[in-house]
Design an enzyme around this catalytic site. Structure first.
Site, mmCIF file in Angstrom:
data_model
loop_
_atom_site.group_PDB
_atom_site.id
_atom_site.type_symbol
_atom_site.label_atom_id
_atom_site.label_comp_id
_atom_site.label_asym_id
_atom_site.label_seq_id
_atom_site.Cartn_x
_atom_site.Cartn_y
_atom_site.Cartn_z
ATOM 1 N N ASP A 36 0.706 -1.359 0.046
ATOM 2 C CA ASP A 36 -0.037 0.232 -0.060
ATOM 3 C C ASP A 36 0.728 1.278 0.047
ATOM 4 O O ASP A 36 0.285 2.180 -0.687
ATOM 5 C CB ASP A 36 -0.884 -0.066 1.409
ATOM 6 N N HIS A 98 -10.648 7.345 1.039
ATOM 7 C CA HIS A 98 -10.772 5.943 1.131
ATOM 8 C C HIS A 98 -11.287 5.736 2.542
ATOM 9 O O HIS A 98 -10.480 5.893 3.337
ATOM 10 C CB HIS A 98 -9.604 5.180 0.819
ATOM 11 N N LEU A 99 -12.513 5.287 2.612
ATOM 12 C CA LEU A 99 -13.299 5.443 3.991
ATOM 13 C C LEU A 99 -13.928 3.907 4.246
ATOM 14 O O LEU A 99 -15.018 3.664 3.853
ATOM 15 C CB LEU A 99 -14.286 6.508 3.935
ATOM 16 N N ASP A 173 -19.013 0.196 13.028
ATOM 17 C CA ASP A 173 -19.822 0.018 11.751
ATOM 18 C C ASP A 173 -20.479 1.457 11.788
ATOM 19 O O ASP A 173 -21.309 1.729 12.684
ATOM 20 C CB ASP A 173 -20.472 -1.122 11.675
ATOM 21 N N LEU A 174 -20.307 2.171 10.785
ATOM 22 C CA LEU A 174 -20.868 3.340 10.467
ATOM 23 C C LEU A 174 -22.446 3.478 10.336
ATOM 24 O O LEU A 174 -23.316 4.169 10.822
ATOM 25 C CB LEU A 174 -20.359 4.336 9.547
ATOM 26 N N GLU A 224 -18.629 4.658 -0.493
ATOM 27 C CA GLU A 224 -19.656 3.932 -1.269
ATOM 28 C C GLU A 224 -20.942 3.672 -1.061
ATOM 29 O O GLU A 224 -22.014 3.765 -1.818
ATOM 30 C CB GLU A 224 -19.017 2.626 -1.958
ATOM 31 N N ASN A 225 -21.215 3.368 0.511
ATOM 32 C CA ASN A 225 -22.607 3.050 0.697
ATOM 33 C C ASN A 225 -23.500 3.757 1.661
ATOM 34 O O ASN A 225 -24.599 3.332 2.029
ATOM 35 C CB ASN A 225 -22.305 1.650 1.338
ATOM 36 N N GLU A 274 -8.968 -2.934 -5.302
ATOM 37 C CA GLU A 274 -7.621 -3.224 -5.256
ATOM 38 C C GLU A 274 -7.108 -4.526 -5.715
ATOM 39 O O GLU A 274 -6.011 -4.656 -5.978
ATOM 40 C CB GLU A 274 -7.478 -3.051 -3.534
#
Length: 293
Positions: A36, A98-99, A173-174, A224-225, A274
């Site tokens: 990375d 990047h989350l 977890d958001l 993304e969500n 990735e």
């Protein structure tokens, strides 16, 4: 190996175990490690050095390494395709957010990183799922000297009990935190607000570093969500001319552009791949090795 595991305790130990397992099952088969940090190898000194005694860098390699480089590399390429740049990354000023469990924001110009929020380890920068992000180093000295916390206790707290889980008291977890906040959980709402504030602040700082921005990219699980998260982050970016189309945001499926027609920059949601970048780099390496022999 011990130093590698200490730098990134959430990722490096299982990665090393996988390498060792593959060696046992497939002895003699070449393995390619795609790091990375490689994407950030050419950060300029002004971006990778810390304002600490210079000999710390010379003697012990104290510097910013950056992480999530594989994701950043893919997203830069994909953004170029979506924006019809020729070549795909030519001249574009991008900010990649990047989350996921780990979180970082990176400024990219012409496909090359200019600045990033993660540093010597994946602890620095944005608030994350269970990691603290940037905190005052003086706090850590105080906790050790005055509160009798051991280095192991501090290390565990910063990596596993901070960030979203530390503030919410629920989990990392958001999506769970968003639901709890909607039901009136004050600490969940605080965690959500702190997280969005820090991402928004990073975008603003990186936009100034780039001298403007052509696209902001949201990627990985949270980026993304979560329409609510993206909406909250973009509220306040209007001062940069960046405007979100609320309807597009609510009905988004990656890969898509959420920016309003009058936005000065595009707001892209990209499904990071990735594994695709790792496969490409592995194939490139094996071809180079084959040609050399």
């Amino acid at each position: 190996i011990a130093n590698l595991c200490q730098l990134a305790p959430l990722h490096n130990p299982p990665a090393l175990e996988a390498i060792q397992a593959a060696e046992r099952v497939l002895p003699g088969i070449p393995q390619v490690a795609v790091f990375d940090t490689a994407f950030f190898a050419h950060l300029p000194p002004r971006a990778f050095l810390y304002p600490v005694p210079y000999e710390w860098h010379e003697k012990w390699g104290a510097r910013r390494f950056g992480f999530h480089g594989i994701s950043n590399s893919y997203c830069a390429q994909r953004a170029g395709e979506m924006l019809s740049a020729t070549p795909p990354t030519a001249g574009l000023r991008l900010i990649t957010c990047h989350l996921g469990g780990g979180c970082s924001a990176t400024a990219v110009r012409g496909g090359q990183p200019v600045a990033t929020t993660m540093g010597f380890s994946p602890l620095e920068g944005l608030m994350m799922g269970s990691r603290c992000g940037s905190v005052d180093p003086g706090l850590l000295i105080y906790l050790q000297r005055e509160c009798d916390l051991s280095l192991d206790e501090i290390d565990h707290g910063l990596n596993y009990a901070s960030g979203l889980v530390g503030i919410s008291g629920l989990c990392s977890d958001l999506a769970v935190i968003e639901t709890a906040a909607q039901r009136g959980n004050a600490r969940a709402q605080l965690a959500f607000d702190m997280f969005t504030d820090r991402v928004r602040s990073a975008i603003g700082g990186l936009a100034v570093t780039l001298g403007g921005v052509d696209a902001v990219i949201f990627t990985d699980r949270i980026g993304e969500n979560s329409p609510a998260f993206r909406l909250a982050v973009c509220q306040g970016l209007e001062c940069l001319g960046i405007r979100l189309d609320s309807a597009r945001n609510q009905n988004c499926q990656p890969d898509c552009d959420l920016a309003a027609a009058n936005s000065s920059a595009r707001l892209l949601v990209i499904h990071t791949r990735e594994e695709s970048m790792i496969a490409q780099e592995t194939l490139r390496h094996l071809r180079v090795e084959s040609a050399a022999h």
